[in-house]
Design an enzyme around this catalytic site. Structure first.
Site, PDB file in Angstrom:
ATOM      1  N   ALA A  10       4.177 -15.304  -5.197  1.00 49.48           N
ATOM      2  CA  ALA A  10       3.477 -14.842  -6.397  1.00 49.48           C
ATOM      3  C   ALA A  10       2.366 -13.942  -5.877  1.00 49.48           C
ATOM      4  O   ALA A  10       1.597 -14.349  -4.999  1.00 49.48           O
ATOM      5  CB  ALA A  10       2.903 -16.024  -7.157  1.00 49.48           C
ATOM      6  N   GLY A  39      11.089 -10.592   0.845  1.00 45.22           N
ATOM      7  CA  GLY A  39      12.502 -10.907   0.607  1.00 45.22           C
ATOM      8  C   GLY A  39      12.871 -10.688  -0.855  1.00 45.22           C
ATOM      9  O   GLY A  39      13.855 -10.015  -1.184  1.00 45.22           O
ATOM     10  N   ALA A  40      12.053 -11.275  -1.744  1.00 48.07           N
ATOM     11  CA  ALA A  40      12.337 -11.159  -3.183  1.00 48.07           C
ATOM     12  C   ALA A  40      12.267  -9.703  -3.630  1.00 48.07           C
ATOM     13  O   ALA A  40      13.092  -9.249  -4.445  1.00 48.07           O
ATOM     14  CB  ALA A  40      11.350 -12.012  -3.965  1.00 48.07           C
ATOM     15  N   GLU A 135       8.822 -12.762   7.015  1.00 46.72           N
ATOM     16  CA  GLU A 135       7.875 -13.669   6.344  1.00 46.72           C
ATOM     17  C   GLU A 135       8.414 -15.091   6.282  1.00 46.72           C
ATOM     18  O   GLU A 135       7.850 -15.937   5.592  1.00 46.72           O
ATOM     19  CB  GLU A 135       7.555 -13.149   4.937  1.00 46.72           C
ATOM     20  CG  GLU A 135       6.652 -11.929   4.961  1.00 46.72           C
ATOM     21  CD  GLU A 135       6.171 -11.498   3.583  1.00 46.72           C
ATOM     22  OE1 GLU A 135       5.078 -10.949   3.495  1.00 46.72           O
ATOM     23  OE2 GLU A 135       6.910 -11.683   2.594  1.00 46.72           O
ATOM     24  N   GLY A 221       8.139  10.693   4.718  1.00 47.52           N
ATOM     25  CA  GLY A 221       9.583  10.464   4.745  1.00 47.52           C
ATOM     26  C   GLY A 221       9.993   9.418   5.756  1.00 47.52           C
ATOM     27  O   GLY A 221       9.369   8.358   5.859  1.00 47.52           O
ATOM     28  N   ASP A 248       9.658  -2.337   0.892  1.00 48.40           N
ATOM     29  CA  ASP A 248      10.701  -3.272   0.430  1.00 48.40           C
ATOM     30  C   ASP A 248      11.714  -2.544  -0.453  1.00 48.40           C
ATOM     31  O   ASP A 248      12.916  -2.818  -0.400  1.00 48.40           O
ATOM     32  CB  ASP A 248      10.071  -4.427  -0.357  1.00 48.40           C
ATOM     33  CG  ASP A 248       9.083  -5.209   0.481  1.00 48.40           C
ATOM     34  OD1 ASP A 248       9.269  -5.271   1.718  1.00 48.40           O
ATOM     35  OD2 ASP A 248       8.115  -5.746  -0.090  1.00 48.40           O
TER      36      ASP A 248
HETATM   37  O1  RIB Z   1       5.649  -5.850   0.938  1.00 49.89           O
HETATM   38  C1  RIB Z   1       4.868  -6.257  -0.151  1.00 49.89           C
HETATM   39  C2  RIB Z   1       4.848  -7.753  -0.232  1.00 49.89           C
HETATM   40  O2  RIB Z   1       4.175  -8.262   0.892  1.00 49.89           O
HETATM   41  C3  RIB Z   1       4.095  -8.296  -1.418  1.00 49.89           C
HETATM   42  O3  RIB Z   1       4.919  -8.473  -2.546  1.00 49.89           O
HETATM   43  C4  RIB Z   1       3.486  -9.578  -0.905  1.00 49.89           C
HETATM   44  O4  RIB Z   1       4.006 -10.720  -1.491  1.00 49.89           O
HETATM   45  C5  RIB Z   1       3.727  -9.564   0.597  1.00 49.89           C
HETATM   46  O5  RIB Z   1       4.724 -10.405   0.959  1.00 49.89           O
END
Ligand code: RIB
Length: 301
Positions: A10, A39-40, A135, A221, A248
């Site tokens: 969160a 990951g999420a 993580e 880039g 991500d």
């Molecule tokens: O890469 C961004 C993410 O890094 C965030 O969403 C935060 O939760 C950390 O894990």
């Protein structure tokens, strides 16, 4: 099928004009709670870009667990592999300044309970694209990576946040995705020489690990080294609101494109376009683009 093995958090966003100095207290009108975790975020980006995604991870038995899990379910991600831990759900405190830059502290909590045993062999096959970040416990990543390799799966490792990693573990990975700081960490754990440019670093890492090395450069880039060939791609010209999760978005969209049959360069162009679009709202998942939105901008890369 894309199998994301990684963190769920969160995210507590604190918009600030400028980051506070040590010992300084500043006021901000309001904080925002949003879905996050590398990951999420990668799972969400891949799903939004059209990928079929299963998430493996862990959350706590607390109220905030709903934040990342509900967001993934809404995007159609298979969340049946998310386990519940006695530890608290991972939380990130994220300050975003007036330039869209961030400063993040992650309290890992349940992410440290994630185990490779949560992935059974039936979930891995030649059509699996495994996506990992750092993580969750590194040893669990590499245990899973060995099993995935033995079963003929392809893999992407986003070494974020960076830490020392053994050359033999990196050699199991097909695609290594790094930002500039992570590339320095990997390069110095593999070689003694320093002071190389980004392109030479990407080529050296790719040659040493035997896989593809992509180094993302934010507004500049990315560079891609594959089998001794080097490509350079640009980024979208945007005014960022919040760069949180841009890396991500790159990883998730790259995974979705590879899984749909794109080659490395094409997947990287789409990933770069999508990562730019993902910076246009506050929150790691708020501005993730659909495949159609990415396609509309891919030619600008
Ligand atoms: O890469 C961004 C993410 O890094 C965030 O969403 C935060 O939760 C950390 O894990």
């Amino acid at each position: 099928m894309i199998l994301v093995f990684g963190s769920l958090n969160a995210d507590f966003f604190l918009p600030v004009q400028a980051f506070p100095l040590p010992g300084e207290t500043i006021l901000t009108p309001q904080a925002f709670i949003k879905a996050g975790g590398k990951g999420a975020n990668q799972a969400a980006a891949a799903a939004k870009a059209g990928g079929l995604v299963k998430m493996i991870g862990a959350v706590g038995m607390d109220e905030v667990a709903k934040v990342p899990v509900t967001a993934l379910k809404a995007l159609g991600v298979d969340c049946s592999g998310i386990q519940t831990s006695a530890l608290a759900t991972g939380m990130a405190m994220i300050m975003v300044d007036a330039n869209g830059e961030n400063s993040i502290v992650v309290a890992s909590g349940a992410n440290m309970a994630v185990s490779a045993q949560a992935v059974n062999d039936a979930m891995i096959g030649e059509d699996t694209l495994l996506v990992m970040q750092m993580e969750v416990p590194a040893e669990e990543n590499f245990k899973l990576l060995k099993r995935a390799k033995a079963k003929g799966a392809r893999s992407i490792l986003n070494l974020a946040p960076a830490g020392p990693v053994a050359a033999e573990d990196l050699a199991l990975t097909d695609y290594l995705i790094l930002n500039e700081i992570e590339a320095d960490t990997v390069y110095s754990s593999l070689f003694e020489k320093t002071f190389l440019g980004t392109e030479e670093k990407a080529l050296a890492i790719s040659e040493k690990t035997g896989g593809v090395c992509l180094i993302t450069l934010g507004a500049r880039g990315a560079v891609i080294a594959e089998k001794g060939r080097l490509s350079r791609i640009s980024s979208l010209a945007i005014e960022p609101v919040d760069t949180t999760g841009a890396g991500d978005a790159f990883v998730g969209i790259f995974a979705a494109m590879l899984d749909s049959g794109a080659d490395t360069l094409q997947a990287a162009k789409y990933a770069c376009a999508g990562a730019g679009l993902a910076c246009l709202k506050m929150g790691a998942q708020e501005a993730l683009p659909s495949l159609k939105e990415i396609e509309a901008h891919a030619e600008e890369i």
